[in-house]
Design an enzyme around this catalytic site. Structure first.
Site, PDB file in Angstrom:
ATOM      1  N   ASP A 159      33.465  33.168  47.923  1.00 28.46           N
ATOM      2  CA  ASP A 159      32.477  34.195  47.581  1.00 28.46           C
ATOM      3  C   ASP A 159      31.126  33.851  48.188  1.00 28.46           C
ATOM      4  O   ASP A 159      30.527  32.827  47.849  1.00 28.46           O
ATOM      5  CB  ASP A 159      32.354  34.301  46.054  1.00 28.46           C
ATOM      6  CG  ASP A 159      33.568  34.977  45.435  1.00 28.46           C
ATOM      7  OD1 ASP A 159      33.879  36.108  45.850  1.00 28.46           O
ATOM      8  OD2 ASP A 159      34.200  34.375  44.544  1.00 28.46           O
ATOM      9  N   ASP A 201      39.768  41.877  42.443  1.00 27.23           N
ATOM     10  CA  ASP A 201      38.890  40.718  42.315  1.00 27.23           C
ATOM     11  C   ASP A 201      37.977  40.856  41.101  1.00 27.23           C
ATOM     12  O   ASP A 201      37.108  41.725  41.069  1.00 27.23           O
ATOM     13  CB  ASP A 201      38.054  40.591  43.602  1.00 27.23           C
ATOM     14  CG  ASP A 201      37.168  39.360  43.599  1.00 27.23           C
ATOM     15  OD1 ASP A 201      37.315  38.513  42.697  1.00 27.23           O
ATOM     16  OD2 ASP A 201      36.332  39.240  44.522  1.00 27.23           O
TER      17      ASP A 201
HETATM   18  C1  DX5 Z   1      32.722  37.916  41.564  1.00 30.27           C
HETATM   19  C2  DX5 Z   1      33.559  37.279  42.636  1.00 30.27           C
HETATM   20  C3  DX5 Z   1      34.916  36.879  42.191  1.00 30.27           C
HETATM   21  C4  DX5 Z   1      34.969  35.869  41.070  1.00 30.27           C
HETATM   22  C5  DX5 Z   1      36.295  35.953  40.383  1.00 30.27           C
HETATM   23  O1  DX5 Z   1      31.645  38.562  42.126  1.00 30.27           O
HETATM   24  O2  DX5 Z   1      33.715  38.160  43.720  1.00 30.27           O
HETATM   25  O3  DX5 Z   1      35.701  36.430  43.302  1.00 30.27           O
HETATM   26  O4  DX5 Z   1      34.767  34.564  41.515  1.00 30.27           O
HETATM   27  O5  DX5 Z   1      36.288  35.125  39.282  1.00 30.27           O
HETATM   28  P1  DX5 Z   1      37.061  35.485  37.931  1.00 30.27           P
HETATM   29  O6  DX5 Z   1      38.520  35.467  38.261  1.00 30.27           O
HETATM   30  O7  DX5 Z   1      36.635  34.424  36.993  1.00 30.27           O
HETATM   31  O8  DX5 Z   1      36.595  36.858  37.483  1.00 30.27           O
HETATM   32 ZN    ZN Z   2      35.205  37.629  45.313  1.00 28.49          ZN
END
Ligand code: DX5
Ligand code: ZN
Length: 228
Positions: free
Chosen positions: A44, A188
């Site tokens: 990310d 996501d």
């Molecule tokens: C949020 C990110 C995600 C996040 C997902 O903006 O794009 O990729 O890291 O994490 P979880 O699975 O904890 O929601």
């Molecule tokens: Zn992400």
């Protein structure tokens, strides 16, 4: 350069582990522990503008490049994708947000901007992904669908790990499939062992998991359950 020469198979669900909230010192051992179950590492990239938080995407990426047989799935949450893309040479997939390329007057995708970004990503040998925030309509994607390898549907507001999935976002997944899209559809945010099955039923074939995977008591069991 494409790492691993990774090719998708039909009817397969891929697991992309988001290392956003994993302590840097623990990333390597955790990836090794689920080496055979993990398909991608999700990176990310946040600039503090498109989303409130900032991440050291370049370092996360460089460190993850060391896991040579794991393709890297880069998610750009930045205002100006073109200015950062070259930092991610070696990624398997680079995904940028369509909200960055909307023409204010026509409220449609600016195809010149799309083509420029897409050409840059392809020039690096990576696959092209486009991402939608929870309140961005999927109908915007009609023009670009034939040109992208992946559609990332944000199932939470981008910016943080550990949030709860916003249920209506799964309608977008279904709609993208109804529009005839056959490529990768990635969900996501807030994906858990409890809701992953529904996300897949609605049409997702790539699952991003941060909290539900890396904060699980038993990492291997969580990875197996998330892959279904
Ligand atoms: C949020 C990110 C995600 C996040 C997902 O903006 O794009 O990729 O890291 O994490 P979880 O699975 O904890 O929601
Ligand atoms: Zn992400």
């Amino acid at each position: 350069m494409v790492i691993g020469g990774f090719m998708e198979k039909e009817n397969e669900v891929y697991l992309s582990g988001s290392i956003l909230d994993v302590k840097p010192i623990e990333v390597h051992s955790k990836i090794v522990e689920i080496q055979d179950l993990l398909d991608y590492i999700h990176i990310d990239v946040m600039d503090g503008l498109f989303v409130p938080e900032k991440t050291d995407g370049i370092n996360m990426f460089k460190n993850s490049l060391k896991f040579e047989n794991k393709p890297l799935d880069v998610h750009l949450m930045v205002d100006d994708p073109l200015s950062v893309i070259s930092n991610y040479d070696g990624a398997d997939i680079i995904t940028f947000h369509v909200e960055n390329i909307i023409n204010d007057k026509t409220m449609t995708i600016d195809m010149d901007k799309f083509n420029e970004i897409s050409k840059t990503i392809k020039g690096m040998g990576a696959k092209v992904g486009v991402a939608l925030k929870p309140n961005t309509t999927e109908s915007l994607l009609r023009m670009v669908m034939p040109k992208v390898d992946l559609i990332l549907v944000m199932t939470v507001e981008p910016g943080y790990g550990g949030q709860k999935l916003i249920q209506h976002t799964l309608n977008k997944v279904e709609n993208v499939r109804k529009m005839g899209y056959k490529g990768l559809v990635e969900v996501d945010g807030g994906i858990t062992i409890e809701n992953v099955e529904e996300a897949v039923k609605r049409g997702a074939n790539m699952i991003v998991a941060g909290t539900a995977l890396f904060k699980a008591y038993n990492l291997r069991e969580a990875a197996m359950a998330l892959k279904g």
